[in-house]
Design a protein around this motif. Structure first.
Motif, PDB file in Angstrom:
ATOM      1  N   THR A  30       0.821  -1.215   0.000  1.00 43.48           N
ATOM      2  CA  THR A  30       0.000   0.000   0.000  1.00 43.48           C
ATOM      3  C   THR A  30       0.852   1.261   0.000  1.00 43.48           C
ATOM      4  O   THR A  30       0.313   2.355  -0.115  1.00 43.48           O
ATOM      5  N   ILE A  31       2.174   1.119   0.136  1.00 39.95           N
ATOM      6  CA  ILE A  31       3.036   2.289   0.261  1.00 39.95           C
ATOM      7  C   ILE A  31       4.282   2.145  -0.600  1.00 39.95           C
ATOM      8  O   ILE A  31       4.981   1.135  -0.553  1.00 39.95           O
ATOM      9  N   SER A  32       4.551   3.140  -1.424  1.00 40.99           N
ATOM     10  CA  SER A  32       5.866   3.331  -2.034  1.00 40.99           C
ATOM     11  C   SER A  32       6.130   4.821  -2.087  1.00 40.99           C
ATOM     12  O   SER A  32       5.194   5.624  -2.069  1.00 40.99           O
ATOM     13  N   GLU A  33       7.387   5.210  -2.141  1.00 38.91           N
ATOM     14  CA  GLU A  33       7.760   6.622  -2.177  1.00 38.91           C
ATOM     15  C   GLU A  33       8.886   6.816  -3.179  1.00 38.91           C
ATOM     16  O   GLU A  33       9.835   6.035  -3.208  1.00 38.91           O
ATOM     17  N   GLY A  34       8.783   7.852  -4.003  1.00 35.92           N
ATOM     18  CA  GLY A  34       9.842   8.193  -4.941  1.00 35.92           C
ATOM     19  C   GLY A  34      10.773   9.218  -4.332  1.00 35.92           C
ATOM     20  O   GLY A  34      10.345  10.316  -3.983  1.00 35.92           O
ATOM     21  N   GLU A  35      12.046   8.865  -4.174  1.00 35.11           N
ATOM     22  CA  GLU A  35      12.971   9.716  -3.444  1.00 35.11           C
ATOM     23  C   GLU A  35      14.017  10.403  -4.328  1.00 35.11           C
ATOM     24  O   GLU A  35      14.416  11.530  -4.060  1.00 35.11           O
ATOM     25  N   ASP A  36      14.506   9.726  -5.384  1.00 35.65           N
ATOM     26  CA  ASP A  36      15.560  10.328  -6.194  1.00 35.65           C
ATOM     27  C   ASP A  36      15.509   9.716  -7.593  1.00 35.65           C
ATOM     28  O   ASP A  36      14.947   8.631  -7.784  1.00 35.65           O
TER      29      ASP A  36
END
Length: 220
Positions: free
Chosen positions: A206-212
């Motif tokens: 349910t969670i992913s994050e784009g960081e770089d």
């Protein structure tokens, strides 16, 4: 006895592998930064941006440290490009420091900047914008600010974290769940382009994050 023998064999192989690695050339070296330096990013020239000596700062090998603590006291350095230009937060506003000059940007609402590319395009996040959400990513280019629309399905708010030299922004949008820890997904967006947030999946969760993101378009 068999499990014991099996474990012993694996242990021996591991020790032998470790002994071989001890004689190999090191793949990297470690350089300790000044004790009060909080690092946030690095460019292709090895310059590190962060916060030190009371403000945003740039560290360069072997021991050069430039702090904006006098010019921008209390500021934070959050992003750097290959020219050594940096961006971050000063007070309630995003700023860019280039050519020895600090400029506040996105001053109509509380904001912070987290990425800058070699063309001088800056990206970051703003609070309390007028386009429908408490947090919104933005792109600052040519003196103009473009806020990212909240038009992806179920998107409540979005955060921009980095931009590459192709003008592709990577970040995170939320789409549901509890307000303190919402379901969220990494996105990429290209401006100029169609300006659409493109969700990049969550690998089944349910969670992913784009960081770089790099110049080849690979993102983490």
């Amino acid at each position: 006895m068999y499990p014991h023998k099996l474990c012993s064999r694996f242990l021996l192989l591991s020790l032998l592998a470790g002994a071989g690695a001890a004689f190999a050339d090191p793949l990297y070296s470690v350089t300790f930064l000044p004790q009060d330096f909080y690092a946030a990013g690095i460019n292709n020239n090895g310059q590190v941006v962060g916060t030190a000596a009371g403000g945003a700062a740039i560290w360069s090998s072997p021991s050069s440290l430039t702090s904006l603590g006098t010019l921008l006291p209390g500021s934070e350095g959050l992003g750097i490009n290959n020219h050594g230009d940096i961006v971050g937060r000063y007070g309630d506003n995003a700023f860019v420091y280039a050519g020895g000059v600090a400029t506040s940007i996105v001053t109509d609402t509380p904001s912070w900047a987290t990425g800058i590319n070699d063309a001088g395009q800056v990206t970051g996040t703003a609070s309390n914008t007028s386009i429908g959400g408490p947090q919104s990513g933005w792109l600052y280019s040519g003196g103009a600010t473009t806020y990212f629309a909240h038009d992806y399905p179920y998107s409540g708010e979005n955060f921009a974290n980095a931009i590459n030299n192709g003008g592709v922004v990577v970040g995170t949008f939320s789409y549901g769940g509890h307000w303190s820890n919402p379901d969220r997904e990494a996105f990429t967006l290209t401006l100029p382009g169609d300006g659409t947030l493109r969700g990049r999946g969550t690998l089944g969760g349910t969670i992913s994050e784009g960081e770089d993101i790099n110049d080849a378009g690979a993102f983490v």
